[in-house]
Enzyme design. Structure first.
Site, PDB file in Angstrom:
ATOM      1  N   TYR A 106     101.078  63.592 -32.434  1.00  0.00           N
ATOM      2  CA  TYR A 106     100.213  62.789 -31.573  1.00  0.00           C
ATOM      3  C   TYR A 106      98.883  63.495 -31.356  1.00  0.00           C
ATOM      4  O   TYR A 106      98.850  64.724 -31.171  1.00  0.00           O
ATOM      5  CB  TYR A 106     100.850  62.590 -30.195  1.00  0.00           C
ATOM      6  CG  TYR A 106     101.965  61.591 -30.151  1.00  0.00           C
ATOM      7  CD1 TYR A 106     101.716  60.243 -29.923  1.00  0.00           C
ATOM      8  CD2 TYR A 106     103.284  61.997 -30.316  1.00  0.00           C
ATOM      9  CE1 TYR A 106     102.751  59.322 -29.866  1.00  0.00           C
ATOM     10  CE2 TYR A 106     104.331  61.079 -30.263  1.00  0.00           C
ATOM     11  CZ  TYR A 106     104.047  59.743 -30.030  1.00  0.00           C
ATOM     12  OH  TYR A 106     105.069  58.836 -29.977  1.00  0.00           O
ATOM     13  N   TYR A 145     109.559  62.756 -35.477  1.00  0.00           N
ATOM     14  CA  TYR A 145     109.225  64.125 -35.041  1.00  0.00           C
ATOM     15  C   TYR A 145     110.329  64.669 -34.145  1.00  0.00           C
ATOM     16  O   TYR A 145     111.055  63.909 -33.508  1.00  0.00           O
ATOM     17  CB  TYR A 145     107.870  64.157 -34.319  1.00  0.00           C
ATOM     18  CG  TYR A 145     107.788  63.271 -33.099  1.00  0.00           C
ATOM     19  CD1 TYR A 145     108.217  63.706 -31.854  1.00  0.00           C
ATOM     20  CD2 TYR A 145     107.260  61.980 -33.196  1.00  0.00           C
ATOM     21  CE1 TYR A 145     108.145  62.886 -30.736  1.00  0.00           C
ATOM     22  CE2 TYR A 145     107.185  61.153 -32.088  1.00  0.00           C
ATOM     23  CZ  TYR A 145     107.626  61.616 -30.860  1.00  0.00           C
ATOM     24  OH  TYR A 145     107.565  60.790 -29.764  1.00  0.00           O
ATOM     25  N   ARG A 155     112.960  61.879 -32.905  1.00  0.00           N
ATOM     26  CA  ARG A 155     112.617  60.477 -32.641  1.00  0.00           C
ATOM     27  C   ARG A 155     112.515  59.729 -33.971  1.00  0.00           C
ATOM     28  O   ARG A 155     111.882  60.210 -34.907  1.00  0.00           O
ATOM     29  CB  ARG A 155     111.239  60.366 -31.954  1.00  0.00           C
ATOM     30  CG  ARG A 155     111.095  60.878 -30.532  1.00  0.00           C
ATOM     31  CD  ARG A 155     112.063  60.344 -29.514  1.00  0.00           C
ATOM     32  NE  ARG A 155     112.487  58.957 -29.601  1.00  0.00           N
ATOM     33  CZ  ARG A 155     111.782  57.903 -29.162  1.00  0.00           C
ATOM     34  NH1 ARG A 155     110.598  58.058 -28.615  1.00  0.00           N
ATOM     35  NH2 ARG A 155     112.264  56.686 -29.253  1.00  0.00           N
ATOM     36  N   HIS A 158     108.313  55.266 -34.480  1.00  0.00           N
ATOM     37  CA  HIS A 158     108.177  54.230 -33.445  1.00  0.00           C
ATOM     38  C   HIS A 158     106.733  54.061 -33.037  1.00  0.00           C
ATOM     39  O   HIS A 158     105.926  54.981 -33.144  1.00  0.00           O
ATOM     40  CB  HIS A 158     109.027  54.569 -32.209  1.00  0.00           C
ATOM     41  CG  HIS A 158     108.599  55.816 -31.514  1.00  0.00           C
ATOM     42  ND1 HIS A 158     108.950  57.075 -31.956  1.00  0.00           N
ATOM     43  CD2 HIS A 158     107.808  56.026 -30.433  1.00  0.00           C
ATOM     44  CE1 HIS A 158     108.421  57.995 -31.177  1.00  0.00           C
ATOM     45  NE2 HIS A 158     107.707  57.395 -30.244  1.00  0.00           N
ATOM     46  N   HIS A 160     104.614  52.783 -29.643  1.00  0.00           N
ATOM     47  CA  HIS A 160     104.669  52.387 -28.231  1.00  0.00           C
ATOM     48  C   HIS A 160     103.829  51.129 -28.047  1.00  0.00           C
ATOM     49  O   HIS A 160     102.717  51.045 -28.566  1.00  0.00           O
ATOM     50  CB  HIS A 160     104.103  53.494 -27.344  1.00  0.00           C
ATOM     51  CG  HIS A 160     104.904  54.752 -27.365  1.00  0.00           C
ATOM     52  ND1 HIS A 160     105.918  55.007 -26.464  1.00  0.00           N
ATOM     53  CD2 HIS A 160     104.846  55.838 -28.182  1.00  0.00           C
ATOM     54  CE1 HIS A 160     106.433  56.200 -26.727  1.00  0.00           C
ATOM     55  NE2 HIS A 160     105.805  56.732 -27.758  1.00  0.00           N
TER      56      HIS A 160
END
Lengths: 240, 191
Positions: A106, A145, A155, A158, A160
């Site tokens: 991120y 990640y 995870r 995905h 959000h």
């Protein structure tokens, strides 16, 4: 817009607050019963957003943070409809999205994962549904990640998604997963939802025929927000 | 798959998932040093001379501030009007202190009998479905006492919904702390 009240939220369609498999929930879950008041004008109306607020690249995460190039990764279109529980389309729904880059990193001050940042990707975008409730945006498929939970959990890929319908009662933030990702059933956050059939409603399906030829694959993801009751009578009956 | 109707013919609501620790990227980029998108809601819904400020901290069950939350507020205007007149905004909790702060108007009464309030949503890592509470105002104690909406909340719990006026603070400054757990757990709603 104000109007008729909404059906009660079916709590069994959502993860419970206290989900010890997801350790962060343990100290952040209230334990007292929720209070269920009647809905007022504040609950049945909400902030509204217009298409004129959008910048030309807001719905194109491949290009909206460009430093001269395009974002790296598997190019995808995500599209679908925003409907209410009565299957009516919801126009002008604001959908804000954020995600990791193709390596699972991120662009956020608090993310220290070793995968590199992509200088051409911020992972932030938004779109608004049209008159038929249809929305679309273009991005790259985010990478999985690791994160500390039970040791190193992973995870699944995905995105959000934050959605505003026509009323504050419809407010929802969720995550979109990808069909066929083997990490989905292993994820403690996915598994905060007890029923695997319910989880399936968060899984976007490959929409091969709607690809952009020689450019991007497409995934289909429909969103359902709470619907309004059909009559005031129905409200009184259940609200007693 | 995604749109399978239930027995009553209705579609099922899309399930919630946590907003996670990186909620700022998509909803409040200014909080991580980026430019906000055009017209993106922020912590100042109104900044006129009669604006009010509401600040606070959200505490977890260990008494630690929640430092990665995004909060949203939605209230009537000073005349009690909602819909297009309503005031909406969002703020984030400080990465170091956990403090949030926002500016808006003191809402008017929406209807005879209802105490003025601001609806307040909390999104964060570890919160699987956003929490919904309400901020009432200490100067409205009589209205709060008589508000039929609040009759089903015990008086001690009701106190968790009433902001404190900040003594010596700026005019119209309020404090609203939230406790996610514990003896003084804040009242949350399923509206």
């Amino acid at each position: 817009m104000s109007g008729l009240p909404f059906y009660r939220r079916e709590r069994n369609q959502h993860p419970p607050a206290y989900s010890p498999g997801y350790k962060s929930s343990v100290l952040r879950a209230p334990f007292r019963p929720l209070v269920s008041p009647e809905q007022t004008e504040l609950d049945t109306s909400g902030p509204t957003f217009g298409h004129d607020m959008l910048g030309p690249l807001d719905n194109d995460l491949i290009r909206n943070a460009s430093q001269g190039g395009e974002a790296l990764g598997e190019r995808i279109i995500v599209h679908g409809r925003v409907l209410d529980e009565n299957a009516r389309p919801i126009p002008n729904a604001l959908i804000e999205v954020w995600q990791a880059n193709a390596g699972g990193r991120y662009a956020h001050t608090n993310d220290g994962y070793l995968a590199p940042l992509d200088p051409n990707f911020s992972g932030c975008g938004r779109t608004i549904s049209d008159a038929e409730g249809y929305y679309r945006f273009r991005t790259i498929r985010p990478g999985p990640y690791p994160w500390p939970n039970n040791g190193s959990d992973w995870r699944p890929a995905h995105i959000h998604m934050s959605i505003f319908g026509e009323a504050f009662s419809q407010r929802l933030i969720t995550q979109l997963y990808f069909e066929g990702d083997p990490l989905i059933p292993l994820c403690p956050i996915v598994n905060t939802i007890p029923d695997p059939d319910v989880v399936q409603r968060l899984v976007a399906r490959l929409d091969f025929k709607n690809q952009m030829p020689f450019d991007s694959l497409a995934y289909r993801f429909d969103i359902v927000l709470r619907g309004r009751r059909q009559t005031y009578f129905e409200n009184r009956e259940e609200g007693a | 798959m995604m749109r399978e109707p239930s027995k009553d013919g209705r579609l099922k609501e899309t399930p919630s998932q946590t907003a996670g620790p990186y909620v700022h990227i998509g909803t409040a980029p200014q909080s991580i040093g980026r430019e906000p998108l055009a017209n993106q809601p922020g912590p100042v819904a109104y900044d006129g001379p009669d604006a009010i400020t509401i600040e606070g901290v959200i505490y977890d069950g260990a008494g630690e501030p929640v430092r990665d939350a995004m909060v949203e507020f939605w209230g009537a205007d000073a005349q009690g009007r909602v819909g297009e007149h309503g005031l909406f905004g969002r703020a984030t909790t400080d990465f170091k202190t956990g403090e949030f702060s926002f500016r808006t108007v003191k809402p008017g009464q929406m209807r005879e009998g209802l105490a003025p309030r601001i609806d307040f949503l909390i999104f964060a890592r570890g919160i699987n479905l956003h929490l919904h509470t309400r901020i009432y105002f200490p100067e409205d104690r009589d209205l709060i006492h008589d508000d039929p909406e609040l009759k089903r909340v015990a008086p001690k719990a009701r106190a968790t919904l009433i902001a404190d006026r900040i003594d010596g603070g700026a005019k119209g400054a309020y404090r609203f702390d939230v406790n996610l757990q514990g003896d003084n757990e804040t009242v949350f709603f399923d509206v």
